[in-house]
Motif scaffolding. Structure first.
Motif, PDB file in Angstrom:
ATOM      1  N   ALA A  62       0.222  -2.341  -3.794  1.00  0.00           N
ATOM      2  CA  ALA A  62       1.470  -2.877  -3.242  1.00  0.00           C
ATOM      3  C   ALA A  62       2.131  -3.878  -4.185  1.00  0.00           C
ATOM      4  O   ALA A  62       3.363  -3.979  -4.245  1.00  0.00           O
ATOM      5  N   TYR A  77       0.385  -4.555   5.829  1.00  0.00           N
ATOM      6  CA  TYR A  77      -0.610  -3.881   4.997  1.00  0.00           C
ATOM      7  C   TYR A  77      -1.967  -4.579   5.091  1.00  0.00           C
ATOM      8  O   TYR A  77      -3.020  -3.932   5.202  1.00  0.00           O
ATOM      9  N   SER A 107       7.934   2.246  -5.122  1.00  0.00           N
ATOM     10  CA  SER A 107       7.416   1.328  -4.104  1.00  0.00           C
ATOM     11  C   SER A 107       8.306   1.310  -2.870  1.00  0.00           C
ATOM     12  O   SER A 107       9.433   1.745  -2.885  1.00  0.00           O
ATOM     13  N   VAL A 167       3.017  -9.309  -0.719  1.00  0.00           N
ATOM     14  CA  VAL A 167       2.493  -8.102  -0.066  1.00  0.00           C
ATOM     15  C   VAL A 167       2.737  -8.210   1.435  1.00  0.00           C
ATOM     16  O   VAL A 167       2.463  -9.244   2.058  1.00  0.00           O
ATOM     17  N   LYS A 168       3.260  -7.165   2.024  1.00  0.00           N
ATOM     18  CA  LYS A 168       3.600  -7.183   3.446  1.00  0.00           C
ATOM     19  C   LYS A 168       2.365  -7.424   4.308  1.00  0.00           C
ATOM     20  O   LYS A 168       1.313  -6.818   4.083  1.00  0.00           O
ATOM     21  N   THR A 203      -3.596  -3.987   8.409  1.00  0.00           N
ATOM     22  CA  THR A 203      -4.144  -2.630   8.452  1.00  0.00           C
ATOM     23  C   THR A 203      -5.505  -2.570   7.767  1.00  0.00           C
ATOM     24  O   THR A 203      -6.445  -1.941   8.271  1.00  0.00           O
ATOM     25  N   GLY A 204      -5.620  -3.252   6.619  1.00  0.00           N
ATOM     26  CA  GLY A 204      -6.903  -3.290   5.928  1.00  0.00           C
ATOM     27  C   GLY A 204      -7.971  -3.987   6.730  1.00  0.00           C
ATOM     28  O   GLY A 204      -9.143  -3.565   6.736  1.00  0.00           O
ATOM     29  N   ILE A 208      -5.264  -1.863  -1.300  1.00  0.00           N
ATOM     30  CA  ILE A 208      -4.054  -2.299  -0.599  1.00  0.00           C
ATOM     31  C   ILE A 208      -3.234  -3.285  -1.431  1.00  0.00           C
ATOM     32  O   ILE A 208      -2.073  -3.043  -1.748  1.00  0.00           O
TER      33      ILE A 208
END
Length: 249
Positions: A172, A150, A249, A146-147, A153-154, A168
């Motif tokens: 993803a 992301y 995706s 998972v990037k 951001t969470g 998230i």
């Protein structure tokens, strides 16, 4: 129908034609001693599927497989998310999972019989151990991939760990997780049938083992055909869904 779905359908139809042609050619070579022709097998399978005997054994196998798959998915996802979110736990336990996955599962069956006894419990357990590790390993990799943007951001949004997973990480990682579920589906089915073949008095696996013992070629061919059609159809559907998830995706 998009290009990917059309390609899957075309490849599937080509494979079916090739298998049927090879099957018929092999029947001409071997004869009735060990094989039946495709036409004979389809005819016998159609008659057998209408019998109460088939319905009873199918219900038993479906129940065992459904429970095993549910447990494999639940346990596999739990292990996968737990280890994927922690580098330390992953470094410690992932090699153990890989080592366990490399062990021939049939060697574990006597232990399962002692632990669960004959019947539904041992079949479910045997099916579960076949499917749970691939699901867990694919989930670990998916969570790791998972990037980071992301996740950051969470964190900025102040999401709780459960919200982070639900909103998230899981969306993803879903395409890669689904790939593991597809493999786990097939392996769980194989494990359940093997459990029925070795220590059960009901189910399609038991029925197939009995047919082998009695050299009932008609029943062997019919059961093999029905199981192959089910597994193949499920695999094609899951593959199409998996490719659609990757495309989104």
């Amino acid at each position: 129908m998009n290009r990917q779905s059309g390609s899957i359908l075309r490849n599937t139809l080509t494979l079916i034609v090739v298998v049927l042609v090879a099957w018929q050619a092999l029947y001409w070579i071997v004869g009735d001693i060990a094989l039946r022709s495709p036409l004979q097998t389809f005819a016998f399978a159609g008659k057998f599927m209408s019998t109460p005997q088939f319905a009873q054994h199918l219900a038993e196998t479906s129940k065992a497989f459904g429970l095993a798959l549910l447990l494999a998915v639940a346990i596999g996802l739990t292990i996968g998310f737990t280890l994927g979110a922690s580098r330390f736990l992953s470094d410690v336990f992932e090699p153990m999972l890989i080592a366990l996955y490399s062990i021939p599962k049939i060697t574990l069956y006597p232990i399962l019989l002692l632990a669960f006894g004959l019947g539904m419990s041992s079949k479910v357990a045997f099916g579960t151990i076949h499917g749970v590790i691939p699901i867990a390993l694919f989930t670990i990799t998916a969570v790791r991939n998972v990037k980071r943007v992301y996740l950051k951001t969470g964190q900025v949004m102040g999401l709780s760990p459960l919200d982070m997973i639900a909103r998230i990480i899981f969306p993803a990682a879903l395409p890669e997780i689904f790939a593991g579920l597809r493999i786990g589906f097939s392996l769980t089915l194989i494990g359940t049938l093997l459990g029925e073949m070795f220590a059960s008095q009901r189910g399609l696996g038991f029925l197939l083992m009995s047919a082998i013992g009695l050299h009932n070629v008609d029943l062997i061919m019919a059961l093999t055909l029905l199981l192959t059609v089910f597994a193949g159809t499920a695999s094609v559907v899951l593959l199409a869904l998996n490719q659609r998830l990757y495309a989104r995706s």
